[in-house]
Structure formats: structure tokens, C-alpha cells
Design a protein around this motif. Structure first.
Motif, PDB file in Angstrom:
ATOM      1  N   CYS A 278       5.576  -3.930   5.083  1.00 31.22           N
ATOM      2  CA  CYS A 278       4.540  -4.010   6.418  1.00 31.22           C
ATOM      3  C   CYS A 278       4.812  -2.699   6.145  1.00 31.22           C
ATOM      4  N   PHE A 279       4.046  -1.553   6.472  1.00 33.80           N
ATOM      5  CA  PHE A 279       4.003  -0.590   6.689  1.00 33.80           C
ATOM      6  C   PHE A 279       3.162   0.160   8.078  1.00 33.80           C
ATOM      7  N   ALA A 280       2.721   1.035   8.368  1.00 34.84           N
ATOM      8  CA  ALA A 280       2.425   1.450   9.812  1.00 34.84           C
ATOM      9  C   ALA A 280       0.353   1.117   9.701  1.00 34.84           C
ATOM     10  N   ASP A 281      -0.057   1.249  10.788  1.00 35.29           N
ATOM     11  CA  ASP A 281      -1.361   0.950  10.337  1.00 35.29           C
ATOM     12  C   ASP A 281      -2.346   2.837   9.912  1.00 35.29           C
ATOM     13  N   HIS A 282      -3.496   2.091   8.788  1.00 39.69           N
ATOM     14  CA  HIS A 282      -4.269   3.579   8.109  1.00 39.69           C
ATOM     15  C   HIS A 282      -3.054   3.943   7.435  1.00 39.69           C
ATOM     16  N   HIS A 283      -1.610   3.665   7.353  1.00 34.72           N
ATOM     17  CA  HIS A 283      -0.872   4.031   5.824  1.00 34.72           C
ATOM     18  C   HIS A 283      -1.291   4.322   4.208  1.00 34.72           C
ATOM     19  N   ALA A 284      -1.089   6.195   4.072  1.00 30.95           N
ATOM     20  CA  ALA A 284      -1.685   6.141   3.087  1.00 30.95           C
ATOM     21  C   ALA A 284      -0.750   5.658   1.655  1.00 30.95           C
TER      22      ALA A 284
END
Length: 358
Positions: A278-284
Motif C-alpha cells: 500500500c502506497f500513497a496516492d499517485h505514488h511513483a
């Protein structure tokens, strides 16, 4: 956020809200310039809250509705997270890095049949879109509710059922970009991510809360998500195994603001999520992160993700990392509850009349 911390932050929220209220007042009085485009209808979709209200699937619904009416819509967004600047019309040579993950997703979703452009300056961006050949017959602005320099023909406000704007506070005590009073600019309010069986009584209660801030004649509509079967992500090893179905054990990769609805859908469909990256929104995503995910993947397991995350996984820099990883995305479509679709269509009909028959 704890209640005590929220109380401590309230004075900063009041200050921020006051600054934004002055800004909006200047626009409302005409002391800050706005531009209305008489050439084509401009439709704005946005929210009061930071992230995760479902703008992208609702924009897709709107574009599909316009196409069904014989229109040639164009999409314009800021292009959040891109590494370029200025106006850019998306082509097959672009990527999430050059136009942003959501515009790149939208370009692929409509197969290049819809002009998708990005520009920080929406006024200039609309002007450049109208100079394209062929020129669009409608422009849909993605995430432009606070972009007051453009005066849209129709302003659509989205808010989540689980996190409605009327129960939230302005940053930093809450997640609102401006005060609840901003809902008064909306021509329609859509309560998103609703339970498909949301009762009429609950809809009436929510509508009454929205009416405290929105104009009395504005329709309050309700929408839910329909999830489709898993779709292979191009450039990955998804073609080597069967698409995961309910009952399968899968890995999940997300970089979105609100993964909870997707997790709830997977659980209801019988998927067993063995690992959730799980990563933050718009994570590259980075190659190292993909390699770490691959290490968790057991033979026969598939990796599920969202369509927006799939757009970022197709970055050239990730090609080698994802090539041996079987990744599938879960498509989402919007479905309006009760008579919501007909009521929204009636709001849009005057701008897009059907051609006369005979």
C-alpha cells in the motif's frame, strides 16, 4: 487524527478558511477575472476534499455519456505528478511521467478517441484544445472545482458517502480544501462510493445534510461502483496465468487515496489478499519496490491493482521489473442509484440536445 489534535489545529483551519473565503468572495464579486467559454460547454468535475472521491470514474462516465450523444468531448486536467510543464496533448508516445497517471489512464481507456490534455493554466489549456483539429464540442475539466479562473457551464461536486464534506473540516484540522460553503457553487452534488442497496431513508438524510450548504434547486445524486473482472496489465507476465477469480489468493498493489472500497470488494468477491503493498496516492513506483513485491509472489498467484496504478506500472523505467510479474487491474465503472442518471442527464440535456429526427 485524534479529537485533541483536531481541536489544536482548528485555529489554523479557521485562518486558512478565511483566506480562501476572501479569494472566493473576490471571484464572486467579479474583482478577480474569470473566463466563460461560449464556443463549447465546459463541464467541471471536482470536490471539496483532498483526494479519493472518485473523480476519474465519474469523468469517464461523463465522457461516455457525451460520446453517446454524438459529441466529441475533450479532457483537460492539471496533470498531477507529471515531470513536464505547460500544455501537452497526450499521444501514444507519452506516459504517466509526462502527463500524469490519471490522464494517461484516461487516454488508454478511450483508446485515443478522446483528446486528453494537461495544463496548469486551465484557461490557456482550453484555448489550445479549441484550436486542435478537429475541435472538441465539449470540454470536461478533471479536478477543477477550486480553479475559479474558469467559469464552467456545469459544476459537478463529488463527495464520498463515508467521508462527506458536511462532516469534515478545512485543512489542517480536516481534509477540506475550502469551507463547506463552497458547495454553493455546485450545479449537481454526487454522493460517491455508496452501498449499492443504500436505502431511500438514508439518501433522504444525506440529502438534507447537503442542502444545508448547496443551493436548494441543485440535484443531490448517489452513485456506486461496479467492479469488473481482472484485466491483464500490458507489459507484465499476466498472460502466463489465468486471471484471478473469486476464491484465489492474490497480492494487492495500490497507490491510491482510498483503497478500502477495493479491499471490501475483493473480500466480498472471495479473494484472499496474502499481501497488500500500500502506497500513497499517485505514488511513483520504483524498480526496487516492484522487486520486493515480486519476492512475495508465490507460483500461481496473481497481483491485483487499480487501473490508475496500472498506468504508472507501464513506465519504461519499470519495464524490466514488471515483465515477469503477473499483474491485473480491476476496472471500475460508475452506476447511479435510483433516478440519478436521468436527473443528471436532464441537467446536461440543454447543452447537448439530441439531433432532430426526420
Amino acid at each position: 487524527m485524534t479529537f485533541a489534535l483536531q481541536l489544536l489545529l482548528r485555529p489554523f483551519s479557521w485562518l486558512y478558511a478565511a483566506v480562501l473565503a476572501v479569494r472566493n468572495w473576490l471571484y464572486d464579486r467579479g474583482w478577480k477575472p474569470t473566463t466563460a467559454f461560449v464556443q463549447v460547454p465546459v463541464l467541471s468535475v471536482g470536490n471539496l476534499r483532498v483526494g479519493g472521491t472518485g473523480k476519474t470514474p465519474h469523468v469517464a462516465w461523463l465522457v461516455a455519456w457525451l460520446q453517446a450523444r454524438g459529441q466529441q468531448p475533450a479532457l483537460l486536467s492539471r496533470g498531477y505528478g507529471r515531470r513536464t510543464r505547460g500544455y501537452r496533448l497526450t499521444t501514444a508516445l507519452d506516459s504517466a511521467a509526462t502527463v500524469g497517471d490519471e490522464p494517461w489512464q484516461q487516454f488508454g481507456q478511450f483508446g485515443g478517441t478522446v483528446a486528453v490534455a494537461v495544463s496548469e493554466n486551465r484557461v490557456a489549456g482550453i484555448g489550445q484544445l479549441l484550436a486542435e483539429v478537429p475541435a472538441p464540442t465539449a470540454v470536461v475539466l478533471d479536478d477543477a472545482y477550486q480553479h475559479r479562473r474558469v467559469r464552467p457551464a456545469v459544476n459537478i461536486l463529488l463527495t464520498e458517502q463515508q467521508r462527506p464534506f458536511y462532516a469534515d473540516f478545512v485543512l489542517p484540522a480536516g481534509r477540506l480544501r475550502e469551507s463547506r460553503a463552497g458547495a454553493a457553487r455546485a450545479d449537481a452534488v454526487i454522493i460517491t462510493k455508496c452501498a449499492p442497496d443504500l436505502s431511500a431513508a438514508t439518501r433522504a438524510t444525506i440529502t438534507a445534510q447537503v442542502r444545508r450548504y448547496a443551493r436548494p434547486e441543485v440535484p443531490v445524486l448517489f452513485s456506486a461502483y461496479d467492479y469488473g473482472p481482472a484485466v491483464p496489465v500490458p507489459g507484465t507476465a499476466a498472460g502466463r496465468i489465468a486471471a484471478p477469480e473469486g476464491g484465489s489468493e492474490v497480492l494487492l498493489l495500490t497507490g491510491i487515496a482510498q483503497p478500502a472500497p477495493l479491499l471490501a470488494h475483493l473480500a466480498a468477491a472471495g479473494y484472499r489478499v496474502a499481501h497488500h503493498a500500500c502506497f500513497a496516492d499517485h505514488h511513483a513506483f520504483t524498480p526496487a519496490e516492484i522487486v520486493a513485491l515480486a519476492a512475495q509472489c508465490q507460483p500461481g498467484q496473481g497481483v491485483l491493482t487499480t487501473q490508475k496504478d496500472a498506468a504508472r506500472l507501464q513506465e519504461p523505467a519499470l519495464a524490466a521489473s514488471v515483465a515477469d510479474l503477473p499483474v491485473f487491474y480491476i476496472p471500475i465503472t460508475v452506476r447511479f442509484l435510483a433516478d440519478g442518471e436521468a436527473r443528471l442527464a436532464s441537467l446536461l440535456d440543454p447543452y447537448f440536445p439530441l439531433p432532430a429526427v426526420g
